[in-house]
Write a protein that holds these residues in place. Structure first.
Motif, PDB file in Angstrom:
ATOM      1  N   LEU A 333       0.919  -1.398   0.044  1.00 10.86           N
ATOM      2  CA  LEU A 333      -0.046   0.040   0.129  1.00 10.86           C
ATOM      3  C   LEU A 333       1.118   1.303  -0.134  1.00 10.86           C
ATOM      4  CD1 LEU A 333      -2.531  -1.102   2.545  1.00 10.86           C
ATOM      5  CD2 LEU A 333      -2.764  -1.284   0.103  1.00 10.86           C
ATOM      6  N   ASN A 334       0.516   2.097  -0.991  1.00 12.17           N
ATOM      7  CA  ASN A 334       1.341   3.474  -1.217  1.00 12.17           C
ATOM      8  C   ASN A 334       0.452   4.643  -0.479  1.00 12.17           C
ATOM      9  OD1 ASN A 334       3.834   2.945  -2.813  1.00 12.17           O
ATOM     10  ND2 ASN A 334       1.813   2.018  -3.939  1.00 12.17           N
ATOM     11  N   ILE A 335       0.884   5.229   0.633  1.00  8.77           N
ATOM     12  CA  ILE A 335      -0.209   5.963   1.417  1.00  8.77           C
ATOM     13  C   ILE A 335       0.620   7.404   1.458  1.00  8.77           C
ATOM     14  CG2 ILE A 335      -1.489   6.348   3.616  1.00  8.77           C
ATOM     15  CD1 ILE A 335      -0.864   3.191   4.074  1.00  8.77           C
ATOM     16  N   ALA A 336      -0.234   8.376   1.469  1.00  4.84           N
ATOM     17  CA  ALA A 336       0.120   9.921   1.515  1.00  4.84           C
ATOM     18  C   ALA A 336      -0.737  10.638   2.381  1.00  4.84           C
ATOM     19  CB  ALA A 336       0.788  10.570   0.546  1.00  4.84           C
ATOM     20  N   SER A 337      -0.362  11.531   3.079  1.00 10.82           N
ATOM     21  CA  SER A 337      -1.487  12.541   3.803  1.00 10.82           C
ATOM     22  C   SER A 337      -0.948  13.965   3.836  1.00 10.82           C
ATOM     23  CB  SER A 337      -1.996  12.147   5.214  1.00 10.82           C
ATOM     24  OG  SER A 337      -0.965  11.845   6.111  1.00 10.82           O
ATOM     25  N   THR A 338      -1.797  14.922   3.892  1.00 13.02           N
ATOM     26  CA  THR A 338      -1.203  16.359   4.087  1.00 13.02           C
ATOM     27  C   THR A 338      -2.393  17.197   4.969  1.00 13.02           C
ATOM     28  OG1 THR A 338      -0.533  18.344   2.967  1.00 13.02           O
ATOM     29  CG2 THR A 338      -2.158  17.128   1.888  1.00 13.02           C
ATOM     30  N   ILE A 357     -13.276   9.852  -2.807  1.00 16.42           N
ATOM     31  CA  ILE A 357     -13.277   9.163  -4.062  1.00 16.42           C
ATOM     32  C   ILE A 357     -12.842   7.841  -4.376  1.00 16.42           C
ATOM     33  CG2 ILE A 357     -12.526   9.438  -6.853  1.00 16.42           C
ATOM     34  CD1 ILE A 357     -14.392  11.566  -5.850  1.00 16.42           C
ATOM     35  N   ASN A 358     -13.410   6.917  -4.542  1.00 19.86           N
ATOM     36  CA  ASN A 358     -13.101   5.509  -4.535  1.00 19.86           C
ATOM     37  C   ASN A 358     -13.133   4.767  -6.113  1.00 19.86           C
ATOM     38  OD1 ASN A 358     -12.228   2.767  -3.909  1.00 19.86           O
ATOM     39  ND2 ASN A 358     -13.493   2.431  -2.294  1.00 19.86           N
ATOM     40  N   ASP A 359     -12.076   5.032  -6.719  1.00 19.76           N
ATOM     41  CA  ASP A 359     -12.377   4.549  -8.059  1.00 19.76           C
ATOM     42  C   ASP A 359     -10.961   4.027  -8.695  1.00 19.76           C
ATOM     43  OD1 ASP A 359     -13.231   4.772 -10.816  1.00 19.76           O
ATOM     44  OD2 ASP A 359     -12.923   6.855 -11.227  1.00 19.76           O
ATOM     45  N   ASN A 360     -10.856   3.301  -9.764  1.00 20.14           N
ATOM     46  CA  ASN A 360      -9.661   3.086 -10.453  1.00 20.14           C
ATOM     47  C   ASN A 360      -8.940   4.363 -10.795  1.00 20.14           C
ATOM     48  OD1 ASN A 360     -10.439   0.193 -10.260  1.00 20.14           O
ATOM     49  ND2 ASN A 360     -11.900   0.327 -12.048  1.00 20.14           N
ATOM     50  N   TYR A 361      -7.668   4.257 -10.660  1.00 23.33           N
ATOM     51  CA  TYR A 361      -6.717   5.269 -11.127  1.00 23.33           C
ATOM     52  C   TYR A 361      -6.681   5.737 -12.419  1.00 23.33           C
ATOM     53  CZ  TYR A 361      -2.484   3.119 -12.228  1.00 23.33           C
ATOM     54  OH  TYR A 361      -1.464   2.283 -12.850  1.00 23.33           O
ATOM     55  N   MET A 366      -7.370  -0.209 -19.862  1.00 18.60           N
ATOM     56  CA  MET A 366      -6.047  -0.759 -19.896  1.00 18.60           C
ATOM     57  C   MET A 366      -5.821  -2.028 -19.283  1.00 18.60           C
ATOM     58  SD  MET A 366      -4.234   1.928 -20.942  1.00 18.60           S
ATOM     59  CE  MET A 366      -2.701   1.559 -20.500  1.00 18.60           C
ATOM     60  N   PRO A 367      -4.691  -2.973 -19.642  1.00 21.90           N
ATOM     61  CA  PRO A 367      -4.339  -4.211 -19.204  1.00 21.90           C
ATOM     62  C   PRO A 367      -4.428  -4.483 -17.695  1.00 21.90           C
ATOM     63  CG  PRO A 367      -2.820  -3.458 -20.769  1.00 21.90           C
ATOM     64  CD  PRO A 367      -3.368  -2.151 -20.268  1.00 21.90           C
ATOM     65  N   THR A 368      -4.039  -3.456 -16.983  1.00 23.12           N
ATOM     66  CA  THR A 368      -4.108  -3.271 -15.455  1.00 23.12           C
ATOM     67  C   THR A 368      -4.482  -2.054 -14.975  1.00 23.12           C
ATOM     68  OG1 THR A 368      -1.690  -2.916 -15.006  1.00 23.12           O
ATOM     69  CG2 THR A 368      -2.265  -5.227 -15.295  1.00 23.12           C
ATOM     70  N   TYR A 369      -5.101  -2.259 -13.909  1.00 24.78           N
ATOM     71  CA  TYR A 369      -5.488  -1.013 -13.051  1.00 24.78           C
ATOM     72  C   TYR A 369      -5.803  -1.105 -11.511  1.00 24.78           C
ATOM     73  CZ  TYR A 369      -9.887  -2.919 -14.356  1.00 24.78           C
ATOM     74  OH  TYR A 369     -10.959  -3.940 -14.661  1.00 24.78           O
ATOM     75  N   GLU A 370      -5.565  -0.247 -10.818  1.00 23.48           N
ATOM     76  CA  GLU A 370      -5.916  -0.562  -9.337  1.00 23.48           C
ATOM     77  C   GLU A 370      -6.691   0.525  -8.675  1.00 23.48           C
ATOM     78  OE1 GLU A 370      -4.485  -2.877  -7.298  1.00 23.48           O
ATOM     79  OE2 GLU A 370      -2.917  -3.596  -8.852  1.00 23.48           O
ATOM     80  N   LYS A 371      -7.210   0.176  -7.548  1.00 28.31           N
ATOM     81  CA  LYS A 371      -8.278   1.241  -6.870  1.00 28.31           C
ATOM     82  C   LYS A 371      -7.461   2.180  -6.413  1.00 28.31           C
ATOM     83  CE  LYS A 371     -12.407  -0.214  -7.107  1.00 28.31           C
ATOM     84  NZ  LYS A 371     -13.698   0.597  -7.605  1.00 28.31           N
ATOM     85  N   ALA A 372      -8.003   3.305  -6.282  1.00 27.20           N
ATOM     86  CA  ALA A 372      -7.585   4.545  -5.465  1.00 27.20           C
ATOM     87  C   ALA A 372      -8.326   5.099  -4.570  1.00 27.20           C
ATOM     88  CB  ALA A 372      -6.892   5.629  -6.334  1.00 27.20           C
ATOM     89  N   LEU A 373      -7.979   5.312  -3.580  1.00 26.75           N
ATOM     90  CA  LEU A 373      -8.936   5.891  -2.275  1.00 26.75           C
ATOM     91  C   LEU A 373      -8.501   7.292  -2.100  1.00 26.75           C
ATOM     92  CD1 LEU A 373     -11.364   5.323  -0.360  1.00 26.75           C
ATOM     93  CD2 LEU A 373      -9.732   4.746   1.413  1.00 26.75           C
ATOM     94  N   LEU A 374      -9.238   8.373  -2.344  1.00 29.56           N
ATOM     95  CA  LEU A 374      -8.685   9.660  -2.114  1.00 29.56           C
ATOM     96  C   LEU A 374     -10.001  10.246  -1.290  1.00 29.56           C
ATOM     97  CD1 LEU A 374      -6.874  12.246  -3.027  1.00 29.56           C
ATOM     98  CD2 LEU A 374      -8.748  12.718  -4.635  1.00 29.56           C
ATOM     99  N   GLN A 389      -5.770  12.726   1.908  1.00 28.85           N
ATOM    100  CA  GLN A 389      -5.236  11.519   2.224  1.00 28.85           C
ATOM    101  C   GLN A 389      -5.433  10.595   0.857  1.00 28.85           C
ATOM    102  OE1 GLN A 389      -7.095   9.863   5.976  1.00 28.85           O
ATOM    103  NE2 GLN A 389      -7.845  12.136   5.833  1.00 28.85           N
ATOM    104  N   VAL A 390      -4.533   9.854   0.439  1.00 26.12           N
ATOM    105  CA  VAL A 390      -4.555   8.917  -0.527  1.00 26.12           C
ATOM    106  C   VAL A 390      -3.933   7.542  -0.314  1.00 26.12           C
ATOM    107  CG1 VAL A 390      -2.405   9.565  -1.782  1.00 26.12           C
ATOM    108  CG2 VAL A 390      -4.417   8.910  -3.080  1.00 26.12           C
ATOM    109  N   LEU A 391      -4.509   6.659  -1.044  1.00 24.42           N
ATOM    110  CA  LEU A 391      -4.183   5.092  -0.587  1.00 24.42           C
ATOM    111  C   LEU A 391      -4.454   4.551  -1.963  1.00 24.42           C
ATOM    112  CD1 LEU A 391      -4.346   2.902   2.443  1.00 24.42           C
ATOM    113  CD2 LEU A 391      -5.066   2.185  -0.069  1.00 24.42           C
ATOM    114  N   SER A 392      -3.238   3.660  -2.652  1.00 25.09           N
ATOM    115  CA  SER A 392      -3.515   2.730  -3.595  1.00 25.09           C
ATOM    116  C   SER A 392      -2.361   1.757  -3.649  1.00 25.09           C
ATOM    117  CB  SER A 392      -3.534   3.714  -4.787  1.00 25.09           C
ATOM    118  OG  SER A 392      -3.752   2.574  -5.690  1.00 25.09           O
ATOM    119  N   LYS A 393      -2.448   0.769  -4.335  1.00 23.79           N
ATOM    120  CA  LYS A 393      -1.393  -0.226  -4.704  1.00 23.79           C
ATOM    121  C   LYS A 393      -0.584   0.406  -5.495  1.00 23.79           C
ATOM    122  CE  LYS A 393      -3.453  -4.576  -3.107  1.00 23.79           C
ATOM    123  NZ  LYS A 393      -3.887  -5.734  -3.480  1.00 23.79           N
ATOM    124  N   ALA A 394      -1.172   1.269  -6.639  1.00 23.09           N
ATOM    125  CA  ALA A 394      -0.140   2.180  -7.394  1.00 23.09           C
ATOM    126  C   ALA A 394       0.241   3.306  -6.651  1.00 23.09           C
ATOM    127  CB  ALA A 394      -1.249   2.482  -8.545  1.00 23.09           C
TER     128      ALA A 394
END
Length: 451
Positions: A333-338, A357-361, A366-374, A389-394
């Motif tokens: 998980l890649n996470i960041a906050s401000t 926002i809970n959407d594919n980034y 595209m062949p692959t995509y990941e969920k993003a939580l913003l 705040q943001v979190l995603s496997k991307a």
């Protein structure tokens, strides 16, 4: 001009190197009580986990490098006292056990911070350790080799990074914190739920909503951690419950917060003439609330240290404040906050709303995509952005740097909705996630206006 710098970590190193270049005629002397300088303590968990093989690579300067700049670096010298009226300091040469006095025209205090060590029964047992400097890093690695059950006390960034490192080493790991969630200061529940689930999947024990009350041991070595809820077996305990500023040298001589953090103005000047301060020893202007706050981060430290040098002779470059922007990679998980979380904003008395926002980034074709939580937090009345705040496997963490700029510039959600962001299917959708957040807030406000 005679300049004395006390302490040489992030802020001190930044100030010293810049002063040496800006004022080549100045006599700059550094007093450091340790035997090393400029250690990147934020890399300790990476070293413990084996990602960084050589701890020496976590140093980015040395006394030799400073000497090349004409700086006099006195290692293993402990400053005992400061007299700001006489402009003198009293120093102990640790190796020679000699005490002497030095004088200054300008004093730069970059004494940093030290881990909070609670007064608990059994705290002096062997294998109860701190995590701050190079010596700690080396000791933790050595002790961990012989430990199977490791307890980390504190579920902030440092604690969680160590938990991950120990889990990857195959240890039985328990994390204890008195808050109801891990990373409580940095993330709202939507995010910590995902982090906690990832930890549970890896058999990490979460002991939350409880406080450590003491330790017991056998033959002088810790064996159990006692909390308000129960007991946990431990071969090794790492204390990561926070930091206190090292500022007793200036007690009663400069303005400080209740926790001892030195208050500086926008030019890094303390309330005492010719005394400057920077880094973890300081309070800084926190832009989301426009108040002074204690936010010990390496990024803040190097900026403040650089500004000390720029403003040493006269005020020229103002500090822009901070949003407390930070990032973390935990497992996949890649996470960041401000800025402020929604909970922190409410605790600060702000009336806020948020959009999530809970959407594919990127596009689903595209062949692959990941969920993003913003998630973006903003003031209800003005729409001014105060946190995100943001979190995603991307790796989408740079989006938080963008939102940090938005907070710094006091932008609103309406403005965020229509900021010009590029579109390229490899990276995002036609409406960038940040645009989507602004548009969603705009739609909510329009709907509520009609009701």
């Amino acid at each position: 001009m005679k300049v004395i710098v006390i302490g040489c970590t992030h802020a001190g190193t930044a100030a010293i190197t810049q002063m040496a270049r800006l004022y080549p005629q100045a006599e700059i002397t550094v007093y450091e009580r340790n035997d090393n300088i400029s250690f990147l303590s934020c890399g300790i968990a990476l070293h413990v986990g084996g990602v960084v093989q050589q701890a020496e690579s976590l140093f980015y300067s040395s006394p030799e490098q400073l000497a090349e700049l004409g700086v006099h670096t006195r290692m293993l010298h402990n400053v005992l006292s400061v007299d700001t009226k006489a402009k003198t300091i009293t120093v102990r040469d640790i190796m020679k056990d000699e005490i002497f006095t030095d004088t200054y025209d300008k004093l730069v205090v970059t004494t940093g911070s030290w881990p909070v060590v609670p007064k608990l029964e059994g705290i002096d047992l062997d294998n109860i350790m701190l995590c701050k400097n190079y010596a700690h890093a080396q000791a933790i690695i050595e002790r961990a080799k012989q430990a199977e059950r490791i307890v980390v006390v504190g579920a902030g960034y440092i604690g969680i990074e160590l938990v991950e490192a120990f889990e990857q080493l195959g240890k039985q790991v328990t994390v204890i914190d008195n808050t109801p969630r891990v990373l409580y200061k940095y993330l709202d529940r939507e995010y910590t739920d995902l982090v906690e689930e990832a930890m549970k999947q890896r058999h990490i024990r979460l002991a939350l909503n409880q406080s450590v009350t003491g330790f017991t041991g056998e033959k002088g070595r810790v064996s159990r951690v006692i909390t308000t809820v129960g007991e946990y077996e431990a071969d090794l305990v790492i204390m990561c419950i926070g930091f206190r500023p090292n500022t007793e040298l200036l007690a009663g001589q400069v303005d400080r917060l209740a926790n001892g953090a030195i208050i500086v103005d926008d030019y890094m000047r303390t309330s005492c003439p010719d005394v400057y301060a920077a880094g973890d020893s300081c309070a800084i202007r926190y832009n989301p609330t426009r108040q002074h706050a204690y936010i010990p981060l390496a990024t803040n430290a190097v900026r403040m240290g650089t500004l000390v040098a720029r403003n040493l002779i006269e005020p020229t470059v103002k500090y822009m404040g901070t949003q407390g922007t930070s990032g973390l990679k935990i497992f996949d998980l890649n996470i960041a906050s401000t800025g402020l979380t929604e909970q922190a904003a409410l605790d600060a008395g702000l009336i806020v709303k948020s959009v999530t926002i809970n959407d594919n980034y990127r596009p689903e074709f595209m062949p692959t995509y990941e969920k993003a939580l913003l998630k973006v937090v903003y003031q209800e009345a003005s729409g001014r952005i105060v946190g995100a705040q943001v979190l995603s496997k991307a790796d989408l963490t740079q989006a938080i740097n963008t939102l940090s700029v938005c907070i710094q510039n006091r932008m609103t959600m309406d403005e965020l909705a229509f900021v010009d962001f590029f579109f390229q299917p490899y990276y995002n959708k036609p409406w960038n996630l940040l645009n989507q957040a602004g548009l969603q807030a705009f739609a909510i406000d329009q709907h509520e206006a009609k009701l």
